[in-house]
Scaffold this motif. Structure first.
Motif, PDB file in Angstrom:
ATOM      1  N   PRO A   2       0.822  -1.208   0.000  1.00 28.79           N
ATOM      2  CA  PRO A   2       0.000   0.000   0.000  1.00 28.79           C
ATOM      3  C   PRO A   2       0.857   1.259   0.000  1.00 28.79           C
ATOM      4  CG  PRO A   2       0.069  -0.982   2.178  1.00 28.79           C
ATOM      5  CD  PRO A   2       0.794  -1.913   1.269  1.00 28.79           C
ATOM      6  N   THR A   4       1.634   3.681   1.841  1.00 28.05           N
ATOM      7  CA  THR A   4       1.637   4.269   3.185  1.00 28.05           C
ATOM      8  C   THR A   4       2.497   5.509   3.253  1.00 28.05           C
ATOM      9  OG1 THR A   4       3.349   2.687   3.712  1.00 28.05           O
ATOM     10  CG2 THR A   4       1.143   2.163   4.448  1.00 28.05           C
ATOM     11  N   ILE A   7       0.181   8.297   2.672  1.00 28.91           N
ATOM     12  CA  ILE A   7      -0.675   8.607   3.830  1.00 28.91           C
ATOM     13  C   ILE A   7       0.128   9.407   4.854  1.00 28.91           C
ATOM     14  CG2 ILE A   7      -2.040   7.662   5.727  1.00 28.91           C
ATOM     15  CD1 ILE A   7      -2.533   5.200   4.131  1.00 28.91           C
ATOM     16  N   GLN A  11      -0.422  13.361   6.074  1.00 27.97           N
ATOM     17  CA  GLN A  11      -0.645  13.808   7.455  1.00 27.97           C
ATOM     18  C   GLN A  11       0.434  14.804   7.890  1.00 27.97           C
ATOM     19  OE1 GLN A  11      -1.716  10.970  10.411  1.00 27.97           O
ATOM     20  NE2 GLN A  11      -3.264  10.003   9.142  1.00 27.97           N
ATOM     21  N   ALA A  70       7.451   2.270  11.632  1.00 32.38           N
ATOM     22  CA  ALA A  70       6.626   2.578  12.806  1.00 32.38           C
ATOM     23  C   ALA A  70       7.195   3.770  13.569  1.00 32.38           C
ATOM     24  CB  ALA A  70       6.558   1.353  13.712  1.00 32.38           C
ATOM     25  N   TRP A  73       5.894   6.968  12.154  1.00 34.05           N
ATOM     26  CA  TRP A  73       4.499   7.172  12.570  1.00 34.05           C
ATOM     27  C   TRP A  73       4.431   7.610  14.025  1.00 34.05           C
ATOM     28  CZ3 TRP A  73      -0.023   7.581  10.180  1.00 34.05           C
ATOM     29  CH2 TRP A  73      -0.113   7.124   8.861  1.00 34.05           C
ATOM     30  N   GLN A  77       2.928  10.997  15.602  1.00 34.06           N
ATOM     31  CA  GLN A  77       1.871  11.004  16.623  1.00 34.06           C
ATOM     32  C   GLN A  77       2.283  11.784  17.862  1.00 34.06           C
ATOM     33  OE1 GLN A  77       0.559   7.009  17.317  1.00 34.06           O
ATOM     34  NE2 GLN A  77       0.098   6.729  15.161  1.00 34.06           N
TER      35      GLN A  77
ATOM     36  N   ILE B 309      -9.637   8.869   7.271  1.00 36.74           N
ATOM     37  CA  ILE B 309      -8.590   7.840   7.365  1.00 36.74           C
ATOM     38  C   ILE B 309      -7.215   8.370   6.993  1.00 36.74           C
ATOM     39  CG2 ILE B 309      -7.817   5.728   6.168  1.00 36.74           C
ATOM     40  CD1 ILE B 309     -10.680   4.707   6.598  1.00 36.74           C
ATOM     41  N   LEU B 310      -7.172   9.203   5.961  1.00 38.49           N
ATOM     42  CA  LEU B 310      -5.853   9.662   5.512  1.00 38.49           C
ATOM     43  C   LEU B 310      -5.307  10.835   6.320  1.00 38.49           C
ATOM     44  CD1 LEU B 310      -6.274   9.482   1.639  1.00 38.49           C
ATOM     45  CD2 LEU B 310      -5.260   7.799   3.164  1.00 38.49           C
ATOM     46  N   PHE B 313      -7.489  10.302  11.331  1.00 39.82           N
ATOM     47  CA  PHE B 313      -7.301   9.212  12.283  1.00 39.82           C
ATOM     48  C   PHE B 313      -5.832   8.825  12.370  1.00 39.82           C
ATOM     49  CE2 PHE B 313     -11.805   7.398  11.259  1.00 39.82           C
ATOM     50  CZ  PHE B 313     -12.359   8.482  11.888  1.00 39.82           C
ATOM     51  N   GLY B 314      -5.392   8.620  13.594  1.00 44.41           N
ATOM     52  CA  GLY B 314      -4.054   8.076  13.815  1.00 44.41           C
ATOM     53  C   GLY B 314      -4.250   6.849  14.671  1.00 44.41           C
ATOM     54  N   PRO B 315      -3.656   5.741  14.331  1.00 44.43           N
ATOM     55  CA  PRO B 315      -4.013   4.501  15.011  1.00 44.43           C
ATOM     56  C   PRO B 315      -3.800   4.495  16.517  1.00 44.43           C
ATOM     57  CG  PRO B 315      -2.124   4.194  13.559  1.00 44.43           C
ATOM     58  CD  PRO B 315      -2.684   5.536  13.268  1.00 44.43           C
ATOM     59  N   ARG B 355      -8.608   0.245  -1.697  1.00 42.05           N
ATOM     60  CA  ARG B 355      -7.387   1.041  -1.558  1.00 42.05           C
ATOM     61  C   ARG B 355      -7.257   1.606  -0.141  1.00 42.05           C
ATOM     62  NH1 ARG B 355      -4.647   4.860  -4.788  1.00 42.05           N
ATOM     63  NH2 ARG B 355      -2.931   5.537  -3.462  1.00 42.05           N
ATOM     64  N   GLU B 358      -6.703  -1.267   2.385  1.00 42.18           N
ATOM     65  CA  GLU B 358      -5.349  -1.812   2.335  1.00 42.18           C
ATOM     66  C   GLU B 358      -4.375  -0.870   3.058  1.00 42.18           C
ATOM     67  OE1 GLU B 358      -2.221  -3.545  -1.017  1.00 42.18           O
ATOM     68  OE2 GLU B 358      -3.796  -2.148  -1.612  1.00 42.18           O
ATOM     69  N   ASP B 359      -4.501   0.407   2.765  1.00 36.64           N
ATOM     70  CA  ASP B 359      -3.620   1.383   3.417  1.00 36.64           C
ATOM     71  C   ASP B 359      -3.824   1.367   4.926  1.00 36.64           C
ATOM     72  OD1 ASP B 359      -2.769   2.071   0.953  1.00 36.64           O
ATOM     73  OD2 ASP B 359      -3.796   4.019   0.861  1.00 36.64           O
ATOM     74  N   TRP B 360      -5.086   1.360   5.323  1.00 36.02           N
ATOM     75  CA  TRP B 360      -5.424   1.446   6.746  1.00 36.02           C
ATOM     76  C   TRP B 360      -4.951   0.188   7.493  1.00 36.02           C
ATOM     77  CZ3 TRP B 360      -5.987   4.956  10.086  1.00 36.02           C
ATOM     78  CH2 TRP B 360      -6.697   4.775  11.269  1.00 36.02           C
ATOM     79  N   TRP B 362      -2.502  -1.766   6.686  1.00 35.42           N
ATOM     80  CA  TRP B 362      -1.046  -1.755   6.805  1.00 35.42           C
ATOM     81  C   TRP B 362      -0.629  -0.872   7.986  1.00 35.42           C
ATOM     82  CZ3 TRP B 362       3.189   1.245   7.200  1.00 35.42           C
ATOM     83  CH2 TRP B 362       4.423   0.637   6.961  1.00 35.42           C
ATOM     84  N   VAL B 363      -1.279   0.277   8.061  1.00 34.19           N
ATOM     85  CA  VAL B 363      -0.951   1.210   9.142  1.00 34.19           C
ATOM     86  C   VAL B 363      -1.254   0.562  10.498  1.00 34.19           C
ATOM     87  CG1 VAL B 363      -1.574   3.408  10.206  1.00 34.19           C
ATOM     88  CG2 VAL B 363      -1.256   3.272   7.746  1.00 34.19           C
ATOM     89  N   HIS B 366       1.322  -2.128  11.389  1.00 37.11           N
ATOM     90  CA  HIS B 366       2.720  -1.740  11.559  1.00 37.11           C
ATOM     91  C   HIS B 366       2.956  -0.610  12.539  1.00 37.11           C
ATOM     92  CE1 HIS B 366       2.862  -4.070   7.857  1.00 37.11           C
ATOM     93  NE2 HIS B 366       4.135  -4.274   8.149  1.00 37.11           N
TER      94      HIS B 366
END
Lengths: 400, 500
Positions: A2, A4, A7, A11, A70, A73, A77, B309-310, B313-315, B355, B358-360, B362-363, B366
């Motif tokens: 993906p 990423t 993304i 952000q 990670a 990310w 965060q 999502i992009l 949101f941050g996990p 799409r 899949e991106d979400w 993976w995030v 990981h």
């Protein structure tokens, strides 16, 4: 695989734009102060925003090189978590400043500024900031700005600003020693750590400071206007129980009364306030316990702490920082004149004696009100007008 | 016997409530660009802040009247009246504080909007957000929305008193404007009867499922300090269980989170009851947030799912302590988009949904995320199915983002895509003319769909942003002209039309 990287970059870029925009907005907000005052306040925000922008740029560079791990990310965060309160603080600043600019404070912020300038001069604790409106009174450390509570824009709440100023003053106190500059209040907080939570020491210091510098007016405001007797013995996370705070405030007044060069003018207010608080507790069904609930501290511990805080102020502040018996006498004389004007009901203003301070007017107001509660509305108008006349410009009262 | 301090406090609070009651007058000092909005807002504020302030003032008057009446009775009567008066006053004071806070946020927000900041902000973005919410309200509940979008430090966790919509400071552009729909979702969650009942039922079920655990935790803590015999422990467990069940039976239903009381020094029974109330309050808040997310996806489609999502949101980021994680929110958003895709002919959103998913995923796999909040048991899909049925029954047919309408919705987005591909290929620009777009949500969907399908550099994204902003401004201007015509001819916008 993906996308990423995309993304993460989205952000990072969005956060970068937000930081830049916030800085621009803060610089563009119209503030009715000279450039130096404005720069001091906004400069603190800029420093923090700049630090986050630098860190963000470093992450961006790593991600652009393909480091979508990670760690990147997590680093993002961490910055996002730090910027959330920073953005909230910036927005509160913008809203508060514009609310003031649009007159929502009914002119009170200007009076508070003057009162705090006065306290600053008397105590020697330099402030050089300004006040804005907020949904509660508090001191925000980001830009050292004091907030006053909307919509409580009456003169009766002016003394609360002295408490908020105390939050600024404590950490600002310094002493020079052979080892260099030390912060005696911070040392005191650490020393008291086993018995007292740091936020509670800060609150009690602010109470003692406000009482020491503003006299009975602060005590009247707490007892008559603010503290909740139904929760008298309940500690909150950030605030000690109201009973502890009243004890600290009255203890401070009693200490002022005991000073050698202070005549007994303080005895009457202290006794009356103690009696009033006891009555409030009785109404709320709160019998005074032998020890304070909500923590392990007893009255003895509290008295020791209040004494330490008082001694710190006496040592650190200029002598005229204390609201002494001489000032109280001025306030008592003015209280009589204000009370007579209020009874006449013609909005005539008594003549202000030479050298009178805003602190005197505020004390006179509370003393007069305490004698005759029925006159509260008239007294409020007269005192507001007197404050305006002392500060130099009338408040816009069209909406009241 | 009177209590001068109580009376003084009541009068002071009355005065403060009067300031709030008069808050619509402040709008007169903050002239709006469009007079109609100013008038509607004036009425809207008077009906919300004004009404609430008047109600609280009436309660204060009632307290004063009772104090005066009690003065004529015995000393005991007077003392009892004073005691009751304090209790009532403190309740009014607490309620008033919420009104004051929101009123200041609203007026401060309006002041920021009106200040201009011409060089920094695109001020028309506010009008775009207002119009988006207005149409969202019209097309979902049919109730008129007469409030404003204002900057706020954080997203709402409940409907606000004045129904104001918060745009997170300082995140205002066409990419994030669709997130405002989520804020209207809080209004929907509290105003649509079917959703109110659904949330009540879910909260009750979730809380009842945890009663034994709550009692066990409190009992274990108690026994640690107060050893008990087996029989006594069993008896105490039964008593506490009865209290917990009673507390679950009488749950309060506030829209937001209850203010948590400190229970450390309270009795065991009170602690159990507070724990139950706290659990219910947290679940209610969590459900409100999830309902708002799925509503926003339902009404905005990709235009909400993508920025949520992009960009948002941050996990690992938790919302309001640990009530709900963004990981769970991401899952319900994707589950709703999945349901919308399955309900439509031709799977219109499948490619973009895959799409995003899949991106979400993976995030989430990981990046450190909030432990225990990923709904591996398929709760998200079940939750969305339940809410879907309620939306279907209680919202207007126009609420759902249309996938097969001729003149709006996803088909119009596809037409725009073709036009943009052609213009971008020819000149690197995004055309803004002859697109036949009628709705803001279509323009925003077109923007996000293009961005997802054509990963581009920052400059291209900026050019697209400018084009979409221009399109949105045009749509707002068209809407205003149409609104003006409707007002002149006395026509009303279409009212509620629900499915049967």
């Amino acid at each position: 695989m993906p996308d990423t990287q995309n993304i993460l970059l989205s952000q990072i870029e969005a956060l970068g734009r937000e930081l830049a925009r916030t800085g621009s907005l803060l610089n563009d907000v119209p503030l009715p102060f000279d450039a130096a005052v404005r720069d001091r306040a906004v400069g603190e925000f800029e420093k923090l925003l700049g630090r986050e922008q630098s860190e963000l740029a470093a992450i961006r560079a790593r991600v652009m090189e393909g480091d979508v791990t990670a760690e990147s990310w997590t680093a993002l965060q961490r910055i996002a978590a730090r910027t959330t309160p920073l953005f909230a603080e910036s927005l509160a600043f913008l809203e508060g400043a514009l609310a003031r600019e649009n007159g929502l404070d009914d002119g009170l912020c200007r009076l508070v500024d003057s009162l705090l300038d006065e306290l600053s001069t008397r105590t020697g604790v330099m402030w050089e900031r300004f006040t804005i409106l907020a949904d509660g009174e508090f001191f925000a450390g980001t830009a050292d700005i004091i907030r006053i509570r909307f919509p409580d824009t009456s003169v009766w709440s002016l003394p609360v600003a002295a408490h908020e100023f105390g939050h600024f003053a404590g950490p600002a106190l310094t002493s020079s020693t052979s080892a260099g500059t030390v912060h005696p209040f911070e040392i005191l907080v650490q020393r008291e750590a086993p018995a007292w939570k740091a936020p509670h020491v800060h609150e009690l210091f602010a109470d003692v400071f406000a009482t020491y510098t503003l006299g009975p007016a602060y005590a009247f405001t707490c007892v008559a206007g603010r503290f909740d007797p139904s929760r008298a013995y309940l500690d909150a996370i950030g605030h000690p129980a109201p009973a502890k705070r009243v004890h600290a405030v009255l203890g401070t007044l009693a200490r002022i009364a005991q000073e050698e060069d202070q005549a007994g003018g303080y005895q009457a207010p202290v006794g009356e306030l103690a009696e009033a608080w006891t009555s409030l507790l009785a109404v709320g069904g709160q019998a005074e316990p032998p020890e304070y609930a909500g923590g392990s501290a007893t009255i003895v511990d509290l008295d020791r702490l209040v004494d330490a805080l008082y001694d710190l102020l006496k040592e650190q502040l200029r002598p005229r920082g204390m609201y002494g018996a001489e000032r109280l006498l001025t306030a008592q004389q003015l209280a009589g004149a204000i009370g007579r004007s209020a009874q006449l009901g013609d909005r005539s203003l008594p003549e202000l004696p030479d050298g009178v301070l805003l602190a005197d007017i505020v004390n006179a107001a509370w003393l007069a009100r305490w004698r005759n509660w029925e006159l509260t509305p008239e007294l409020g108008h007269i005192v507001a007008d007197l404050c305006d006349s002392l500060v130099g410009a009338p408040r816009a009262r069209a909406r009241r | 016997m009177s209590d001068p301090i109580l009376c003084a406090r009541i009068h002071a609070l009355e005065e403060q409530l009067t300031v709030v009651e008069n808050s619509p007058k402040w709008l007169e000092t903050m002239p709006f660009r469009t007079t109609e909005i100013g008038e509607e807002l004036h009425d809207g504020l008077d009906g919300t802040f004004g009404t609430k302030a008047r109600q609280e003032k009436l309660e204060l008057q009632a307290i004063l009247n009772e104090l005066r009446a009690a003065e004529r009775g015995s000393a005991d009567d007077a003392a009892a009246a004073i005691r009751a008066g304090w209790e009532r006053y403190l309740r009014v004071q607490q309620e008033s504080q919420e009104i004051f806070s929101e009123c200041l946020q609203f007026l401060g927000g309006v002041a920021i909007r009106n200040e201009g900041f011409e060089q920094i902000l695109d001020n028309q973005i506010w009008e775009v957000a207002d119009e988006l919410i207005r149409s969202c309200a019209r097309e979902s509940t049919g109730y008129p929305w007469t409030s404003l979008t204002v900057p706020a430090p954080e997203e709402a966790v409940a409907k606000t008193l004045a129904r104001m919509i918060r745009l997170r400071f300082p995140d205002w552009n066409v990419w994030t404007i669709p997130l405002a729909a989520r804020e209207y979702g809080h209004v929907v969650a509290e105003d649509v009867a079917g959703l109110v009942a659904f949330i009540d039922r879910e909260v009750e079920d979730l809380v009842r499922g945890r009663l034994e655990e709550i009692v066990a935790i409190e009992l274990a803590t108690h026994v640690l300090h107060n050893p008990l015999s087996e029989d006594d422990e069993r008896a105490l467990r039964a008593t506490l269980m009865a209290s917990a069940e009673d507390a679950a039976e009488h749950l309060e239903r506030p829209p937001g989170r209850l203010v948590q009381v400190q229970t450390a020094d309270e009795e065991l029974d009170a602690r159990v009851r507070d724990y139950v109330a706290d659990t219910a309050s947290r679940e209610r808040e969590r459900l409100h947030i999830l309902v708002a997310d799925v509503f926003a996806t339902y009404s905005m489609g990709i235009a909400y799912a993508a920025p949520a999502i992009l960009l948002r949101f941050g996990p690992g980021r938790r919302t309001r302590e640990d009530v709900v994680s963004d990981a769970e929110r991401g899952e319900v958003v994707l589950a709703m988009l999945d349901r919308m895709d399955r309900e439509a002919t031709g799977s219109p959103y499948r490619a973009l949904l895959d799409r995003l998913r899949e991106d979400w995923s993976w995030v989430l796999d990981h990046v450190p995320t909030t432990h225990g909040f990923r709904a591996d048991d398929g709760y998200s899909a079940v939750f969305v199915d339940k809410v879907w049925a309620i939306f279907d029954a209680h919202l207007r047919t126009t609420a759902r983002y249309p996938h097969d309408a001729d003149s709006e919705g996803w088909l119009s987005v596809r037409k725009v895509q073709l036009a943009w591909q052609a213009s971008h290929k020819a000149s690197g620009e995004f055309t803004t003319t002859d697109l036949e777009l009628r709705k803001l949500r279509d323009a925003l969907n077109a923007a996000w769909a293009w961005r997802l399908e054509n990963p581009a550099d920052e400059q291209t994204v900026k050019r697209l942003e400018n084009a979409v902003t221009e399109i949105c401004r045009g749509l707002v201007a068209d809407g205003r002209r149409a609104g003006g015509r409707r007002r002149r001819t006395g026509q009303r916008a279409s009212g509620p039309a629900r499915r049967t």
